[in-house]
Design a protein around this motif. Structure first.
Motif, short mmCIF file in Angstrom:
data_model
loop_
_atom_site.label_atom_id
_atom_site.label_comp_id
_atom_site.label_asym_id
_atom_site.label_seq_id
_atom_site.Cartn_x
_atom_site.Cartn_y
_atom_site.Cartn_z
N ALA A 109 0.85 -1.18 0.00
CA ALA A 109 0.00 0.00 0.00
C ALA A 109 0.88 1.23 0.00
O ALA A 109 2.00 1.20 0.52
N GLY A 110 0.38 2.30 -0.58
CA GLY A 110 1.13 3.54 -0.56
C GLY A 110 0.53 4.61 -1.44
O GLY A 110 -0.56 4.45 -2.00
N ILE A 111 1.28 5.68 -1.55
CA ILE A 111 0.92 6.82 -2.39
C ILE A 111 2.11 7.06 -3.29
O ILE A 111 3.25 6.86 -2.88
N THR A 112 1.88 7.46 -4.52
CA THR A 112 2.94 7.64 -5.51
C THR A 112 4.23 8.12 -4.87
O THR A 112 4.27 9.17 -4.24
N GLY A 113 5.28 7.32 -5.00
CA GLY A 113 6.60 7.67 -4.46
C GLY A 113 6.92 7.10 -3.10
O GLY A 113 8.07 7.07 -2.69
N CYS A 116 4.71 0.63 1.13
CA CYS A 116 5.03 -0.29 2.21
C CYS A 116 4.46 -1.66 1.89
O CYS A 116 3.44 -1.77 1.21
N GLN A 117 5.12 -2.68 2.36
CA GLN A 117 4.56 -4.02 2.33
C GLN A 117 4.14 -4.37 3.75
O GLN A 117 4.88 -4.10 4.70
N LEU A 130 -0.27 -6.59 11.02
CA LEU A 130 0.68 -7.15 11.98
C LEU A 130 1.99 -6.38 11.96
O LEU A 130 2.52 -6.02 13.00
N THR A 131 2.53 -6.15 10.76
CA THR A 131 3.80 -5.46 10.63
C THR A 131 3.94 -4.89 9.23
O THR A 131 3.27 -5.33 8.30
N GLY A 132 4.82 -3.91 9.09
CA GLY A 132 5.06 -3.31 7.78
C GLY A 132 6.36 -2.53 7.78
O GLY A 132 6.91 -2.21 8.82
N HIS A 133 6.85 -2.27 6.58
CA HIS A 133 8.10 -1.51 6.42
C HIS A 133 7.91 -0.49 5.31
O HIS A 133 7.60 -0.85 4.18
#
Length: 137
Positions: A109-113, A116-117, A130-133
């Protein structure tokens, strides 16, 4: 003999898991500005589209299909002699990647530029991160 729960998921699981990750990425502080919105590379179902619009009333959110003919540009690009037609607003996007375990999914998920997974879990019918980077270019 070891038995596992059935591995089944449907389109709604794919969309809801991706939406949970996007909401986590945006955060609770809210969102303002103008964006195109997509889940899994297409317009989200109407209920999800209006859910995200209600969740972020300060933001102006357009369906992904309204960006047809545009490219989502950011940062530097290679000048290959082709004129780029950059979209007027960034893309807010969420994508289902895989469900390697029962009720656990990997989504981005994210916004142009920036993106994150996330690992998300379906517990009692609700998708929870649960977690993301996060990584940005």
């Amino acid at each position: 003999m070891v038995k596992f729960a059935p591995l089944s998921f449907d389109g709604e699981d794919m969309e809801r898991s991706a939406l949970a990750a996007l909401v986590n990425f945006i955060g609770v502080d809210g969102l303002s500005g103008e964006y195109y919105f997509a889940i899994n590379g297409h317009d989200p179902p109407e209920d999800i589209f209006y859910e995200i619009k209600d969740k972020y009333p300060k933001a102006i959110i357009h369906k992904f299909s309204e960006s047809e003919g545009y490219e989502f540009c950011f940062g530097m690009h290679i000048d290959n002699g082709r004129e780029m037609k950059c979209a007027p607003y960034p893309l807010m996007d969420a994508r289902f990647i895989a469900m390697p375990l029962w009720h656990v999914a990997l989504v981005s998920a994210g916004i142009t530029g920036c993106g994150c997974q996330f690992w998300v879990l379906n517990a009692l019918g609700r998708w929870t991160v649960l977690t993301g980077h996060v990584g940005c270019v």
